[in-house]
Design an enzyme around this catalytic site. Structure first.
Site, PDB file in Angstrom:
ATOM      1  N   GLY A   8      -8.873  -1.262 -13.509  1.00  0.00           N
ATOM      2  CA  GLY A   8      -7.499  -1.750 -13.621  1.00  0.00           C
ATOM      3  C   GLY A   8      -7.419  -3.167 -14.133  1.00  0.00           C
ATOM      4  O   GLY A   8      -6.413  -3.858 -13.933  1.00  0.00           O
ATOM      5  N   ALA A  10      -6.911  -4.473 -16.988  1.00  0.00           N
ATOM      6  CA  ALA A  10      -5.935  -4.822 -18.026  1.00  0.00           C
ATOM      7  C   ALA A  10      -4.523  -4.877 -17.473  1.00  0.00           C
ATOM      8  O   ALA A  10      -3.573  -5.118 -18.225  1.00  0.00           O
ATOM      9  CB  ALA A  10      -6.002  -3.827 -19.184  1.00  0.00           C
ATOM     10  N   GLY A  11      -4.370  -4.652 -16.187  1.00  0.00           N
ATOM     11  CA  GLY A  11      -3.067  -4.766 -15.551  1.00  0.00           C
ATOM     12  C   GLY A  11      -2.806  -6.186 -15.088  1.00  0.00           C
ATOM     13  O   GLY A  11      -3.551  -7.125 -15.396  1.00  0.00           O
ATOM     14  N   ILE A  13      -2.559  -7.771 -11.785  1.00  0.00           N
ATOM     15  CA  ILE A  13      -3.501  -8.363 -10.837  1.00  0.00           C
ATOM     16  C   ILE A  13      -4.920  -8.293 -11.391  1.00  0.00           C
ATOM     17  O   ILE A  13      -5.675  -9.267 -11.314  1.00  0.00           O
ATOM     18  CB  ILE A  13      -3.406  -7.671  -9.470  1.00  0.00           C
ATOM     19  CG1 ILE A  13      -2.036  -7.942  -8.829  1.00  0.00           C
ATOM     20  CG2 ILE A  13      -4.525  -8.131  -8.541  1.00  0.00           C
ATOM     21  CD1 ILE A  13      -1.792  -7.186  -7.542  1.00  0.00           C
ATOM     22  N   THR A 124      -3.417  -3.315   0.133  1.00  0.00           N
ATOM     23  CA  THR A 124      -2.106  -3.961   0.202  1.00  0.00           C
ATOM     24  C   THR A 124      -1.697  -4.172   1.644  1.00  0.00           C
ATOM     25  O   THR A 124      -2.105  -3.402   2.536  1.00  0.00           O
ATOM     26  CB  THR A 124      -1.042  -3.099  -0.509  1.00  0.00           C
ATOM     27  OG1 THR A 124       0.264  -3.652  -0.277  1.00  0.00           O
ATOM     28  CG2 THR A 124      -1.051  -1.662   0.015  1.00  0.00           C
ATOM     29  N   GLU A 126       1.093  -3.494   2.649  1.00  0.00           N
ATOM     30  CA  GLU A 126       2.073  -2.453   2.948  1.00  0.00           C
ATOM     31  C   GLU A 126       1.492  -1.312   3.787  1.00  0.00           C
ATOM     32  O   GLU A 126       2.251  -0.507   4.337  1.00  0.00           O
ATOM     33  CB  GLU A 126       2.684  -1.905   1.654  1.00  0.00           C
ATOM     34  CG  GLU A 126       3.507  -2.950   0.916  1.00  0.00           C
ATOM     35  CD  GLU A 126       4.382  -2.353  -0.170  1.00  0.00           C
ATOM     36  OE1 GLU A 126       4.891  -1.223   0.025  1.00  0.00           O
ATOM     37  OE2 GLU A 126       4.545  -3.013  -1.217  1.00  0.00           O
TER      38      GLU A 126
END
Length: 340
Positions: A8, A10-11, A13, A124, A126
């Site tokens: 991930g 290239a996202g 974070i 996370t 969450e």
């Protein structure tokens, strides 16, 4: 040459982690493994790839054979790939389970087969669910309340199984809401910045009184690197700040940057199916390792907003050319890869 893989990367974070890792591990080969879905963008990492400081491998973390090839020989794997937008999870929850649970399982098994020396898993806050008062520490019972957080909690259950069964070298990071440049404009700060820049009103769920803590992407990336080096195997670390704001306060701060009175640019819209009132975590465990936030949202916000204004062309089709309602950005723009 020692090797680091960031899934991930290239996202939003992931790209911040990639730049910080490149700075802190200059002698390592850096590989970014990303499916390049809607929230990824090659421009997020173009300074790394153009200079030959990182290799981009485009592929799905659920592809086991490819995952094995990518992580083979890696000293570190930072697993940041995930579907992360809560609004999207209400309408497309199976995708979240596939990517966040099965994808994590695939990466773990690939790392096990290939003998990766350390894995840092990006989770996370969450997963704790609502924290109405006080703050959750790492021993707090997990109580996810939406399909996104449930999928992240599910990923952690897979990790628990690998820790106990295989003694895998895994460290887990649970972070606050992350803010900064390059974030896809479905989250509150970039969405509000883009809406006002396009002359549209701010769409605020419910009463706007839901509360969140905000942590700079640079501070989160620094915490991840610290856990790569010093995190206890099997350990879980909350990564959080004291910067807590109601959604309506964020709207007001951004309206003020644009020179608007909040009451002139706000539209309250029906709340999503379930919206946690508050998240809060105790990050004393990672602070004991020497980490602490170096940024504050009130100091950074104007600069972040200006980045979105300067890069309006990147997101104009997504925000300026639609009605600007929260649901448009939250659930209507899930397909397509952003490329120059």
């Amino acid at each position: 040459m020692p090797k680091i893989v960031i899934t991930g990367g290239a996202g939003f974070i992931g790209s911040h982690i990639a730049y910080h890792v490149r700075n802190q591990f200059p002698a390592h080969q850096l590989v970014i493994f990303d499916k390049m879905t809607y929230a990824a963008d090659v421009r997020n990492i173009q300074d790394l790839t153009a200079a030959g400081d990182a290799e981009l491998v485009i592929g799905d973390v659920c592809d086991f054979d490819l995952a094995c090839n990518v992580v083979a020989g890696a000293d570190y794997v930072v697993h940041a790939a995930a579907e992360s937008h809560v609004d999207n999870s209400f309408g497309n929850s199976l995708l979240f389970t596939r990517t966040n649970v099965y994808g994590t399982h695939t990466i773990l098994e690939a790392c096990r087969r290939m003998g990766v020396k350390r894995i840092v898993h990006v989770s996370t806050d969450e997963v704790y669910g609502e924290v109405r008062t006080g703050a959750a520490d790492e021993t707090t019972f997990l109580n996810p309340t939406n399909p996104y957080s449930a999928s992240k909690a599910g990923a952690e259950m897979v990790i628990s199984g690998y820790l106990h069964s295989y003694r895998m070298p895994i460290v887990t990071a649970r972070g606050n809401n992350i803010y900064g440049i390059r974030q896809y404009p479905e989250k509150i700060i970039p969405r509000f910045a883009m809406l006002l820049d396009c002359g549209k009103k701010l769409t605020v769920y419910g009463s706007g009184k839901n509360r969140r803590h905000y942590l700079a992407a640079e501070d989160f990336a620094a915490a991840i690197v610290l856990l790569m080096r010093r995190g206890e195997i099997g350990g879980i670390y909350n990564i959080g700040s004291e910067d807590e704001f109601e959604n309506i306060e964020i709207a007001g701060m951004i309206a003020d940057i644009f020179g608007h009175a909040l009451e002139d640019v706000i539209d309250f819209v029906p709340d999503r199916p379930f919206n946690d009132w508050r998240y809060a975590i105790d990050s004393s465990r990672i602070r004991a390792l020497g980490w602490a936030p170096q940024h504050r949202l009130v100091d950074d916000l104007a600069g972040v907003v200006q980045w979105y204004r300067d890069n309006r062309a990147r997101f104009q089709r997504l925000v300026c050319d639609i009605a600007g309602q929260a649901t448009d950005i939250g659930t209507g723009l899930q397909t397509g890869t952003q490329t120059p």
